[in-house]
Design an enzyme around this catalytic site. Structure first.
Site, mmCIF file in Angstrom:
data_model
loop_
_atom_site.group_PDB
_atom_site.id
_atom_site.type_symbol
_atom_site.label_atom_id
_atom_site.label_comp_id
_atom_site.label_asym_id
_atom_site.label_seq_id
_atom_site.Cartn_x
_atom_site.Cartn_y
_atom_site.Cartn_z
ATOM 1 N N LYS A 25 0.993 59.263 -7.410
ATOM 2 C CA LYS A 25 1.247 59.114 -9.010
ATOM 3 C C LYS A 25 1.795 57.782 -9.274
ATOM 4 O O LYS A 25 1.301 57.190 -10.210
ATOM 5 C CB LYS A 25 1.616 60.169 -9.288
ATOM 6 C CG LYS A 25 1.872 60.242 -10.839
ATOM 7 C CD LYS A 25 2.011 61.681 -11.314
ATOM 8 C CE LYS A 25 3.591 62.248 -11.112
ATOM 9 N NZ LYS A 25 4.816 61.707 -11.957
ATOM 10 N N SER A 26 2.844 57.530 -8.481
ATOM 11 C CA SER A 26 3.689 56.179 -8.778
ATOM 12 C C SER A 26 2.824 55.114 -8.474
ATOM 13 O O SER A 26 2.854 54.088 -9.385
ATOM 14 C CB SER A 26 5.130 56.124 -7.879
ATOM 15 O OG SER A 26 5.898 57.254 -8.265
ATOM 16 N N GLY A 98 6.646 60.623 -17.758
ATOM 17 C CA GLY A 98 8.125 59.855 -17.835
ATOM 18 C C GLY A 98 7.843 58.374 -17.157
ATOM 19 O O GLY A 98 8.371 57.501 -17.810
ATOM 20 N N ARG A 126 13.126 64.020 -23.094
ATOM 21 C CA ARG A 126 13.662 63.380 -21.885
ATOM 22 C C ARG A 126 14.520 62.243 -22.144
ATOM 23 O O ARG A 126 14.061 61.619 -23.220
ATOM 24 C CB ARG A 126 12.720 63.246 -20.771
ATOM 25 C CG ARG A 126 12.006 64.522 -20.459
ATOM 26 C CD ARG A 126 11.081 64.299 -19.359
ATOM 27 N NE ARG A 126 11.611 63.856 -18.231
ATOM 28 C CZ ARG A 126 10.964 63.393 -17.155
ATOM 29 N NH1 ARG A 126 9.597 63.634 -17.011
ATOM 30 N NH2 ARG A 126 11.603 62.746 -16.219
ATOM 31 N N SER A 171 17.681 55.421 -10.046
ATOM 32 C CA SER A 171 16.491 55.681 -10.602
ATOM 33 C C SER A 171 15.337 54.669 -10.561
ATOM 34 O O SER A 171 15.559 53.503 -11.024
ATOM 35 C CB SER A 171 16.580 55.957 -12.176
ATOM 36 O OG SER A 171 15.214 55.947 -12.740
ATOM 37 N N GLN A 173 12.429 54.409 -11.929
ATOM 38 C CA GLN A 173 11.860 53.980 -13.410
ATOM 39 C C GLN A 173 12.583 53.122 -13.951
ATOM 40 O O GLN A 173 12.218 52.417 -14.779
ATOM 41 C CB GLN A 173 11.939 55.321 -14.024
ATOM 42 C CG GLN A 173 10.686 56.463 -13.515
ATOM 43 C CD GLN A 173 10.393 57.676 -14.211
ATOM 44 O OE1 GLN A 173 11.173 58.070 -15.133
ATOM 45 N NE2 GLN A 173 9.531 58.384 -13.616
ATOM 46 N N ASP A 319 11.420 64.434 -6.106
ATOM 47 C CA ASP A 319 10.452 65.213 -6.553
ATOM 48 C C ASP A 319 9.996 66.563 -5.816
ATOM 49 O O ASP A 319 9.194 67.324 -6.324
ATOM 50 C CB ASP A 319 9.262 64.446 -7.012
ATOM 51 C CG ASP A 319 9.443 63.362 -7.966
ATOM 52 O OD1 ASP A 319 10.414 63.615 -8.923
ATOM 53 O OD2 ASP A 319 8.594 62.555 -8.114
ATOM 54 N N ARG A 350 14.823 71.658 -13.593
ATOM 55 C CA ARG A 350 14.338 71.997 -12.423
ATOM 56 C C ARG A 350 15.521 72.982 -11.626
ATOM 57 O O ARG A 350 14.865 73.892 -10.900
ATOM 58 C CB ARG A 350 13.754 71.001 -11.388
ATOM 59 C CG ARG A 350 12.618 70.510 -11.871
ATOM 60 C CD ARG A 350 11.888 69.605 -11.010
ATOM 61 N NE ARG A 350 10.249 69.208 -11.667
ATOM 62 C CZ ARG A 350 9.704 68.135 -11.441
ATOM 63 N NH1 ARG A 350 10.207 67.202 -10.337
ATOM 64 N NH2 ARG A 350 8.661 67.862 -11.828
HETATM 65 C C1 S3P Z 1 9.216 57.715 -10.381
HETATM 66 C C2 S3P Z 1 10.455 57.827 -10.333
HETATM 67 C C3 S3P Z 1 11.161 58.927 -10.106
HETATM 68 C C4 S3P Z 1 10.282 60.351 -9.942
HETATM 69 C C5 S3P Z 1 9.150 60.230 -10.802
HETATM 70 C C6 S3P Z 1 8.366 59.113 -10.527
HETATM 71 C C7 S3P Z 1 8.262 56.295 -10.393
HETATM 72 O O1 S3P Z 1 11.887 59.267 -11.406
HETATM 73 O O2 S3P Z 1 11.087 61.249 -10.334
HETATM 74 O O3 S3P Z 1 8.385 61.422 -10.691
HETATM 75 O O4 S3P Z 1 7.110 56.251 -10.362
HETATM 76 O O5 S3P Z 1 9.171 55.289 -10.399
HETATM 77 P P1 S3P Z 1 13.256 58.708 -11.646
HETATM 78 O O6 S3P Z 1 13.516 57.138 -11.712
HETATM 79 O O7 S3P Z 1 13.743 59.340 -13.014
HETATM 80 O O8 S3P Z 1 14.266 59.134 -10.509
#
Ligand code: S3P
Length: 437
Positions: A25-26, A98, A126, A171, A173, A319, A350
Site C-alpha cells: 500500500k505504501s 491517512g 485523525r 512517523s 507519513q 501496522d 487499535r
Molecule cells: C505509512 C506510515 C505509517 C503506517 C501507514 C502507512 C506510510 O503511518 O501506519 O499505514 O505509507 O507512510 P505513520 O506515519 O502514522 O506511522
C-alpha cells in the site's frame, strides 16, 4: 444506512499452500504521487487496487494527470512534471486513507492553486497537526477543522522555505509530507526521525534520480530538482502477508509460502517479533526489485511464547499489531507491548478496539496508555466482535478463528477493501473457513 459487510470466520481451517498477497500500500500510493510528478511515462506493476490507493489515483486524475489502469496491477502514468498539476474542480476525497492525506498535504502546499482534502468519518477524526505544524513552519498555509482534523484547506501560491525538522513522533507519513513539500521549497529541507520508519519515499525519490542526503536518522533534499520517469515493480505488502504469517504460525500442521513479499528492513518488525515468540519463518530467494528488497517467505506452525516486545521494533511493525495480538493470545505466557501510543490514532483506536474484541473472545487483555498486556491461552471462544471499520482489526479476528472453539462473527468489514481486496478468497485458497454476510 446500507448494511455493512460481516465476516463469519470458522474454526478448524487449514493453512497450506502458496499465496501472493496484493501489492504494498505504501509503495502503491507513492508510485502514483511521484509518477504523476515525474517527467515522462512511469509504468507500475503489482499496484494495489484497494480503495486507499484508488483514492490517491482519483485525486491525481482530478488534477489533470492521465493514468491508464489499473489493469491486473498495471498502470501507465503520463507524468506532468513537478509543476504540471492542474487545479481540481472540487475537494479531493481521500476516503479512509491517512497516507494519502498526510503525504498530499505536503505536495499540495507547494502548488500554485488551492486544494481541499477531505475523508470519511474515520479519517476526519485523525490528527493532522503533525503535518500542518511543520508545513506551516515552511510557509504553507493550511486550515484544519477545530482540533486539527480534516478537512484540510490548503492555500496555493505559498512560498516555501526549507526547514530542519526533528519529528516528535516516529512517523513515515510526517517525514514524507515534509520531504515532498521540500521538493517545492527554497533551499534544503532536513527531517530527523526519533527512530527508523519506512523509507519508501526516500528510495523512490532516489529511483527517480532526485538527490538525497542521508546521515544517520536525518534525510535532506533541496528544492528545485526534477523527477525522472520510472519503472516500478510493487512487491507484495508485508503488512498483508503478516495476517498469514500469524495464521500459519498458530495453526497446527500449517505450512505456507508467501511469494514476492517486500522485506524492506524498515518494515520487517513483524518477522522479528514473531521469531522472538518462537515462530518458524524462513526467508528464501532474497532479491532486490526496483530498489526494494523482496523474498519468498516460508512459515510453519510453531509453539509461540509470550514476550516483552522490544520498543525499538514498534515503528517497524506499527501496522501489524492487531494480528500480533492474536498471536500473543495463543502464545504460552504473557506478552507485553509498550511505547505504542500511536496505535490509538490509527484507522481506529487499535489498543482499545483489539482489547474489546479479544475480551469478547474470552482472552485476558489489559489495555494500557501506550500498549497492552495479553495473557496467552488455549484459543478464542466463539463471539461477535466489532472491527469499528478498521481493516486490520477485521482481518486479525478472521485469523483468530483458526483457533476458535466456534465461529467468530466480525462486523463492519467493508474497509478490508482499503488494503486487501480479495482477502476472503485468499483465505479460502489456503484452506481457511470464512464466509460473508
Ligand atoms: C505509512 C506510515 C505509517 C503506517 C501507514 C502507512 C506510510 O503511518 O501506519 O499505514 O505509507 O507512510 P505513520 O506515519 O502514522 O506511522
Amino acid at each position: 444506512m446500507t448494511q455493512s459487510l460481516t465476516f463469519i470466520a470458522g474454526p478448524g481451517g487449514s493453512v497450506q499452500g502458496r499465496l501472493r498477497v496484493p501489492g504494498d500500500k505504501s509503495i502503491s500510493h507513492r508510485s502514483i504521487m511521484l509518477g504523476s510528478l515525474a517527467d515522462g511515462v512511469t509504468r507500475v506493476s503489482g499496484f494495489l487496487d484497494g480503495d486507499d490507493c484508488l483514492a490517491t489515483l482519483r485525486a491525481f486524475r482530478a488534477m489533470g494527470v492521465e493514468i491508464e489502469g489499473p489493469d491486473n496491477g498495471e498502470l501507465t502514468i503520463q507524468g506532468v512534471g513537478l509543476h504540471g498539476l492542474k487545479p481540481p474542480t472540487g475537494p479531493l476525497d481521500l476516503g479512509n486513507s491517512g497516507t494519502s492525506m498526510r503525504l498530499m498535504a505536503g505536495l499540495m502546499a507547494g502548488q500554485a492553486f488551492d486544494t481541499e482534502l477531505t475523508g470519511d468519518a474515520s479519517l476526519s477524526k485523525r490528527p493532522m497537526r503533525r503535518v500542518t505544524v511543520p508545513l506551516g513552519r515552511m510557509g504553507a498555509r493550511i486550515d484544519t477543522a477545530e482540533g486539527g482534523t480534516p478537512p484540510l484547506k490548503i492555500h496555493g501560491g505559498a512560498k516555501l522555505e526549507g526547514i530542519r525538522y526533528e519529528m516528535p513522533v516516529a512517523s513515515a507519513q510526517v517525514k514524507s509530507s515534509v520531504l515532498l513539500a521540500g521538493l517545492y521549497a527554497d533551499g534544503e529541507t532536513c527531517v530527523t526521525e526519533p527512530a527508523p520508519t519506512r523509507d519508501h519515499t526516500e528510495r523512490m525519490l532516489a529511483g527517480a534520480g532526485y538527490a538525497l542526503r542521508r546521515d544517520g536518522g536525518t534525510v535532506c533534499l533541496s528544492g528545485g530538482g526534477r523527477l525522472a520517469a520510472m519503472t516500478i515493480d510493487v512487491p507484495a505488502d508485508i503488512s498483508s502477508a503478516a495476517f498469514f504469517m500469524v495464521a500459519a504460525s498458530i495453526t497446527p500442521g500449517a505450512d505456507l509460502w508467501l511469494e514476492h513479499v517486500g522485506i524492506n528492513p524498515t518494515r520487517t518488525g513483524v518477522i522479528d517479533i514473531l521469531r522472538l515468540m518462537g515462530a518458524s519463518i524462513e526467508l528464501v530467494n532474497e532479491r532486490e526489485v526496483g530498489g526494494e528488497p523482496v523474498a519468498d517467505i516460508h512459515i510453519a506452525a510453531a509453539r509461540l511464547r509470550g514476550i516483552d516486545i522490544p520498543e525499538s521494533l514498534v515503528p517497524l511493525a506499527i501496522d501489524e499489531f492487531p494480528v500480533l495480538f492474536v498471536a500473543a493470545a495463543v502464545a504460552e505466557g504473557r506478552t507485553r507491548l509498550t511505547g505504542a501510543e500511536e496505535l490509538r490514532v490509527k484507522e481506529s483506536d487499535r489498543i482499545q478496539v483489539m482489547a474489546d474484541g479479544l475480551r469478547a473472545c474470552g482472552v485476558a487483555a489489559e489495555p494500557t496508555a501506550d500498549g497492552i498486556v495479553i495473557k496467552g491461552g488455549d484459543g478464542f471462544h466463539t463471539a461477535e466482535v466489532d472491527s469499528h471499520g478498521d481493516h486490520r482489526v477485521a482481518m486479525a479476528f478472521a485469523v483468530a478463528a483458526l483457533r476458535g472453539d466456534g465461529p467468530i462473527t466480525i462486523r463492519d468489514c467493508d474497509n478490508v477493501n482499503t488494503s486487501f481486496p480479495g482477502f476472503v478468497d485468499a483465505c479460502r485458497g489456503i484452506g481457511m473457513q470464512i464466509t460473508t454476510a
